[in-house]
Design a protein around this motif. Sequence first.
Motif, mmCIF file in Angstrom:
data_model
loop_
_atom_site.group_PDB
_atom_site.id
_atom_site.type_symbol
_atom_site.label_atom_id
_atom_site.label_comp_id
_atom_site.label_asym_id
_atom_site.label_seq_id
_atom_site.Cartn_x
_atom_site.Cartn_y
_atom_site.Cartn_z
ATOM 1 N N GLU A 1 -5.744 8.258 39.914
ATOM 2 C CA GLU A 1 -7.195 8.317 40.165
ATOM 3 C C GLU A 1 -7.861 7.050 39.645
ATOM 4 N N TYR B 1 -10.288 17.946 36.293
ATOM 5 C CA TYR B 1 -10.376 17.210 37.559
ATOM 6 C C TYR B 1 -11.809 17.061 38.046
ATOM 7 N N ARG C 1 -6.486 10.785 35.760
ATOM 8 C CA ARG C 1 -5.063 10.589 35.952
ATOM 9 C C ARG C 1 -4.891 9.129 36.388
ATOM 10 N N TYR D 1 -4.228 15.037 45.839
ATOM 11 C CA TYR D 1 -4.184 16.419 45.325
ATOM 12 C C TYR D 1 -3.473 17.364 46.286
ATOM 13 N N LYS E 1 0.263 7.541 31.898
ATOM 14 C CA LYS E 1 0.078 8.550 32.956
ATOM 15 C C LYS E 1 -1.395 8.923 33.146
ATOM 16 N N TYR E 2 -2.171 8.693 32.105
ATOM 17 C CA TYR E 2 -3.604 9.046 32.130
ATOM 18 C C TYR E 2 -4.411 7.933 31.471
ATOM 19 N N GLU F 1 -2.483 14.407 29.343
ATOM 20 C CA GLU F 1 -3.857 14.606 29.805
ATOM 21 C C GLU F 1 -4.818 14.581 28.617
#
Lengths: 315, 199
Positions: free
Chosen positions: A198, A264, A195, A306, A165-166, A248
């Motif tokens: 990203e 972020y 993330r 976002y 996930k990250y 995270e």
Amino acid sequence: MLIKTATEIPTREITDESLYLKRRKFLMGAASAAGAALLPGIGHGATQDAYRQLPDVRPGPFGTDEQPTSFEDASSYNNFYEFGTGKSDPERRAGSLRTDPWTLKVGGEVGKPGVIGLESLIAPHQLEERVYRMRCVEAWSMVIPWVGIPLGDLLTRFEPTSKAKYVSFQTLFDPSQMPGQRRNVLDWPYVEGLRIDEAMHPLTILAVGMYGRVLPNQNGAPLRLVVPWKYGFKGIKSIVSIRLVEKEPPTSWNLSAPHEYGFYANVNPEVDHPRWSQKRERRIGEFFKRKTLPFNGYAEQVAHLYQDMDLRANY
Amino acid sequence: MAVQWPASRRLQTSVVAVGLLPALALMTRAIRGTLGANPVEAITHETGEWALRLLLLTLAVTPARRLFSLRRIAPLRRSLGLLTFGYACSHFLAYLVLDHFFDWQAIFEDVLERRYVTVGFLGFLAMVPLALTSTNRMARRLGRHWKMLHRLSYVAAACGVLHFLWLVKADLREPLIYAGVLAVLMGARIWFWRFRKSP
């Protein structure tokens, strides 16, 4: 989603190298005329010629047609606390970093973890030039022609699992090569994270060069992250490890000052740093400040990532 | 030919001359274009740091005079104090003109909302009456109030140190050195006041 591909301009057409070299020559002449040979530290900055030209670089998408910052400025005004906290420390002290050989460890939630040398890491990919805006959290900015590969393409090779996930990144930790690590200004080694969406976004690249040549040590050689819609500190330098993870991951500046630097760190003129305004920025090389754009001008490409998030809370 | 100045006057002149060297160096670098990638920041930081250094040096005169019985250095307080004010004005002007270019809205917002700017501005304001009352005539006219008024220099120094401390990102070493020096200088004053009579 509309991904606008701006005009693709290779660096050599934007940066007027001959003019730049002429100015350089003039400055060196003036310096020696002033007897500067007696003063070490003056005119010691290397020109870009000192760095190896990267072969077979193609223009990539998303390039801006804004005037790139001079190589001299981009390689002498750096935040790289591993070499000291002053802006000119990295240029002065990063010579002690050994970038060859260099290996990257990729692990965590991937099907094919591994330790891989820099050459074999890059070889299967086409090097692209990406002329990106770079906005520092300290309210200055540059335009830098990076050379690199999309991070997503590289990650795919290691086959991320559904639990990925990250992405968590780590800089080299070696105080003998990175003298700034002898003081606990930050909790070493430097760590950053993205993330997964990203990380897989086509704007996100791993850079191995700039201005058509290999990265100077002070700019994060031999391998660094570039995420142009986020503040510069997200662009972790001299990466030795990438891990795909479920939760995270911690990030260095967030650990150091959680109220000032979030996970972020998207460029956002509406959300000030607690101690200074983020509404405007000084482009290096310009006198008047300019307005800072949401997502550093890349809103069209990334704002949708976002859309359900409160960006004031997730700064 | 050689004018025979009083010794104290010669000392003052030399101190002022040396104190102007950083400004001269800064101007030379500005003209030669060797202030680096961010000249505005370089000018702002240099003038600010020299203002703080000179302010601490100003506050060191009295303890040094008492400790080493150097009566003739007393006039240096004024020379160093005015040099401090000169650098502080340059710092303030660099902020107004070079950094913000008279963008009053941004400046007001900065002064009101950012504590490091607020405290820096207060420190600067505290120095204005000191510069205005630095002449012999003003000192005479104000009498014992002059001494009281000039204790504002302690406020200015505290503001200067906080201003620096609150603006750095992670490396507190440099501002903490200034804080340490100020603590020693204030400690010396307390010590003299507590244990010794004023000479």
